[in-house]
Enzyme design. Structure first.
Site, PDB file in Angstrom:
ATOM      1  N   HIS A   1     -15.851  15.596  39.375  1.00  0.00           N
ATOM      2  CA  HIS A   1     -15.396  16.895  38.891  1.00  0.00           C
ATOM      3  C   HIS A   1     -14.308  16.672  37.850  1.00  0.00           C
ATOM      4  O   HIS A   1     -13.419  15.846  38.029  1.00  0.00           O
ATOM      5  CB  HIS A   1     -14.863  17.728  40.060  1.00  0.00           C
TER       6      HIS A   1
ATOM      7  N   CYS B   1     -14.654  24.295  42.941  1.00  0.00           N
ATOM      8  CA  CYS B   1     -14.905  23.109  42.113  1.00  0.00           C
ATOM      9  C   CYS B   1     -15.783  22.075  42.821  1.00  0.00           C
ATOM     10  O   CYS B   1     -16.291  21.149  42.189  1.00  0.00           O
ATOM     11  CB  CYS B   1     -13.596  22.468  41.686  1.00  0.00           C
TER      12      CYS B   1
ATOM     13  N   ASN C   1     -11.471  22.328  32.752  1.00  0.00           N
ATOM     14  CA  ASN C   1     -12.034  22.386  34.105  1.00  0.00           C
ATOM     15  C   ASN C   1     -12.988  23.576  34.180  1.00  0.00           C
ATOM     16  O   ASN C   1     -12.552  24.723  34.148  1.00  0.00           O
ATOM     17  CB  ASN C   1     -10.874  22.534  35.097  1.00  0.00           C
TER      18      ASN C   1
HETATM   19  N1  ACO Z   1       3.426  23.301  29.137  1.00  0.00           N
HETATM   20  C1  ACO Z   1       4.657  22.808  29.213  1.00  0.00           C
HETATM   21  N2  ACO Z   1       5.315  22.671  30.389  1.00  0.00           N
HETATM   22  C2  ACO Z   1       4.672  23.043  31.500  1.00  0.00           C
HETATM   23  C3  ACO Z   1       3.378  23.566  31.487  1.00  0.00           C
HETATM   24  C4  ACO Z   1       2.755  23.699  30.228  1.00  0.00           C
HETATM   25  N3  ACO Z   1       1.503  24.179  30.106  1.00  0.00           N
HETATM   26  N4  ACO Z   1       2.991  23.844  32.752  1.00  0.00           N
HETATM   27  C5  ACO Z   1       4.027  23.504  33.545  1.00  0.00           C
HETATM   28  N5  ACO Z   1       5.050  23.020  32.790  1.00  0.00           N
HETATM   29  C6  ACO Z   1       6.355  22.551  33.218  1.00  0.00           C
HETATM   30  C7  ACO Z   1       6.727  23.017  34.599  1.00  0.00           C
HETATM   31  O1  ACO Z   1       7.248  24.317  34.544  1.00  0.00           O
HETATM   32  C8  ACO Z   1       7.753  21.986  35.013  1.00  0.00           C
HETATM   33  O2  ACO Z   1       8.982  22.334  34.454  1.00  0.00           O
HETATM   34  P1  ACO Z   1      10.337  22.154  35.282  1.00  0.00           P
HETATM   35  O3  ACO Z   1      10.418  20.680  35.554  1.00  0.00           O
HETATM   36  O4  ACO Z   1      11.361  22.661  34.356  1.00  0.00           O
HETATM   37  O5  ACO Z   1      10.152  22.968  36.538  1.00  0.00           O
HETATM   38  C9  ACO Z   1       7.286  20.710  34.331  1.00  0.00           C
HETATM   39  O6  ACO Z   1       6.332  21.130  33.323  1.00  0.00           O
HETATM   40  C10 ACO Z   1       6.608  19.727  35.256  1.00  0.00           C
HETATM   41  O7  ACO Z   1       5.754  20.455  36.107  1.00  0.00           O
HETATM   42  P2  ACO Z   1       4.827  19.754  37.149  1.00  0.00           P
HETATM   43  O8  ACO Z   1       4.159  20.802  37.970  1.00  0.00           O
HETATM   44  O9  ACO Z   1       5.551  18.658  37.861  1.00  0.00           O
HETATM   45  O10 ACO Z   1       3.788  19.075  36.164  1.00  0.00           O
HETATM   46  P3  ACO Z   1       2.591  18.132  36.554  1.00  0.00           P
HETATM   47  O11 ACO Z   1       2.769  16.818  35.954  1.00  0.00           O
HETATM   48  O12 ACO Z   1       2.276  18.220  38.024  1.00  0.00           O
HETATM   49  O13 ACO Z   1       1.382  18.843  35.777  1.00  0.00           O
HETATM   50  C11 ACO Z   1      -0.472  20.245  36.259  1.00  0.00           C
HETATM   51  C12 ACO Z   1       1.030  20.174  36.079  1.00  0.00           C
HETATM   52  C13 ACO Z   1      -1.123  19.836  34.952  1.00  0.00           C
HETATM   53  C14 ACO Z   1      -0.856  21.665  36.615  1.00  0.00           C
HETATM   54  C15 ACO Z   1      -0.876  19.270  37.385  1.00  0.00           C
HETATM   55  O14 ACO Z   1      -0.071  19.466  38.521  1.00  0.00           O
HETATM   56  C16 ACO Z   1      -2.310  19.409  37.773  1.00  0.00           C
HETATM   57  O15 ACO Z   1      -3.219  19.188  36.986  1.00  0.00           O
HETATM   58  N6  ACO Z   1      -2.573  19.725  39.032  1.00  0.00           N
HETATM   59  C17 ACO Z   1      -3.921  19.899  39.518  1.00  0.00           C
HETATM   60  C18 ACO Z   1      -4.342  21.293  39.258  1.00  0.00           C
HETATM   61  C19 ACO Z   1      -5.820  21.434  39.139  1.00  0.00           C
HETATM   62  O16 ACO Z   1      -6.550  20.536  38.789  1.00  0.00           O
HETATM   63  N7  ACO Z   1      -6.285  22.624  39.406  1.00  0.00           N
HETATM   64  C20 ACO Z   1      -7.651  22.947  39.180  1.00  0.00           C
HETATM   65  C21 ACO Z   1      -8.415  23.338  40.343  1.00  0.00           C
HETATM   66  S1  ACO Z   1      -8.497  22.171  41.635  1.00  0.00           S
HETATM   67  C22 ACO Z   1      -9.353  20.900  41.058  1.00  0.00           C
HETATM   68  O17 ACO Z   1     -10.158  21.101  40.221  1.00  0.00           O
HETATM   69  C23 ACO Z   1      -9.069  19.556  41.583  1.00  0.00           C
END
Ligand code: ACO
Length: 321
Positions: free
Chosen positions: A248, A120, A278
């Site tokens: 990004h 990214c 993304n």
């Molecule tokens: N729908 C519903 N619930 C979900 C989903 C979904 N799609 N995905 C995860 N959950 C659940 C999890 O299982 C968790 O449940 P639990 O509490 O029972 O265990 C709950 O939601 C909360 O999960 P978290 O991981 O705390 O959620 P968070 O608020 O962190 O959001 C996310 C998750 C969106 C993936 C976030 O962490 C994120 O965006 N991280 C960055 C990832 C990223 O950007 N990656 C791309 C490449 S790197 C870059 O470009 C910077």
């Protein structure tokens, strides 16, 4: 362009931008039918509403070609005047040969061409590489493309990752101008920390994206804040000087957290991730092209780019438009 190929006292301006996204739209409603998620959850946690999916058989080089042609048109430059083609991608058509030479032939260019992988952060890394080519006098015009067909690397049964990613290509032409114009790239600052390689990866045997979302989120906010503050200080700008940040496009919450920490008003942070998700290396050049076409960039504007991706790798760049 009028600049002579002396290399001394030259800067790289972005003389043209272009992008191309596939026609097919994958909405959050469609994802609700595939995995246990909701539109409301995805929008609240990421800001994403839909993303684009490449058609069967549509390759990275197909998207890259259209984006590149649009950038060259915008620059008013014929492909034979390109001195280098750089393609940032983690989803090339095939392991070998690279997308770069395929694109070179399709454009009718004759210059050296290669791919590189910085996930990214690929576009910001590419700005640094292209800038070095231009400032060292080795190139007068460089085509930099970020392109991804990430949908081929997504596990559509994994609700944490399949909501995030999309396909697309963005391209810029970088051209040499005399430094005294005051325009162009002023500074690029890059970083990497391979100790965190496993938190975002595609393993060769499995072939799909695996991610520790919360960890990535934490690193993204911290590293982006640090690298932006360093890049601004080294350029001699304050956050208040910046007219537009083109970051990004990973997650709206990451962008809002970084904006708050660096103290840039939210309206100066360009975001289009609600429509594309993304798109990794493609996200900044797609956003930049849309910002330009929407009239968000005027001559002399101070622009900041920043990205973090798998590696971990990250970077920021400052530019006078
Ligand atoms: N729908 C519903 N619930 C979900 C989903 C979904 N799609 N995905 C995860 N959950 C659940 C999890 O299982 C968790 O449940 P639990 O509490 O029972 O265990 C709950 O939601 C909360 O999960 P978290 O991981 O705390 O959620 P968070 O608020 O962190 O959001 C996310 C998750 C969106 C993936 C976030 O962490 C994120 O965006 N991280 C960055 C990832 C990223 O950007 N990656 C791309 C490449 S790197 C870059 O470009 C910077």
């Amino acid at each position: 362009m009028t600049a002579k190929r002396t290399g001394v006292g030259f800067r790289a301006i972005l003389s043209g931008t272009g992008h191309c996204v596939p026609a097919a739209i994958l909405t959050n409603a469609e994802l609700e039918r595939r995995v246990s998620t909701t539109d409301a959850w995805i929008v609240e946690r990421t800001g994403i509403r839909e993303r684009r999916l490449a058609a069967p058989g549509e390759k990275a080089s197909d998207l890259a070609l259209v984006a590149a042609q649009r950038a060259l048109d915008a620059a008013g430059l014929a492909p034979e005047f390109l001195d280098m083609i750089l393609v940032a991608t983690v989803t090339p058509d095939r392991p070998m040969p690279a997308v770069g030479p395929t694109l070179q032939a399709a454009l009718g260019a004759r210059c050296p061409a290669l791919d590189f992988s910085a996930a990214c952060a690929g576009f910001v890394y590419g700005l640094s590489l292209a800038r070095a080519q231009i400032e060292s006098g080795q190139a007068q015009h460089v085509l930099l493309v970020g392109v991804e067909v990430l949908s081929r690397r997504v596990d559509f049964t994994d609700r944490e990752t399949c909501i995030l990613f999309g396909d697309g290509a963005g391209a810029v032409v970088l051209s040499a101008v005399p430094a005294e114009t005051g325009r162009g790239l002023l500074h690029t600052r890059l970083g990497a920390d391979g100790r965190f390689a496993d938190i975002l990866r595609i393993d060769a045997d499995e072939g799909v994206i695996r991610m520790e979302g919360r960890e990535i989120f934490r690193h993204a906010v911290n590293r982006l804040t640090e690298v932006i503050e360093a890049a601004l200080a080294e350029t001699g700008w304050s956050a208040a000087d910046v007219n537009l940040v083109v970051p990004h496009q990973a997650n709206l919450r990451i962008l809002e957290a970084v904006a708050k920490r660096i103290d840039v008003p939210r309206e100066r942070i360009y975001a289009n991730l609600e429509r594309y998700g993304n798109t990794s290396a493609a996200s900044i050049p797609i956003a930049l092209d849309e910002a330009r076409r929407e009239g968000r960039l005027a001559d002399g504007d101070k622009v900041l780019f920043a990205a973090l991706g798998a590696g971990l790798v990250w970077g920021a760049a400052t530019l006078v438009w």
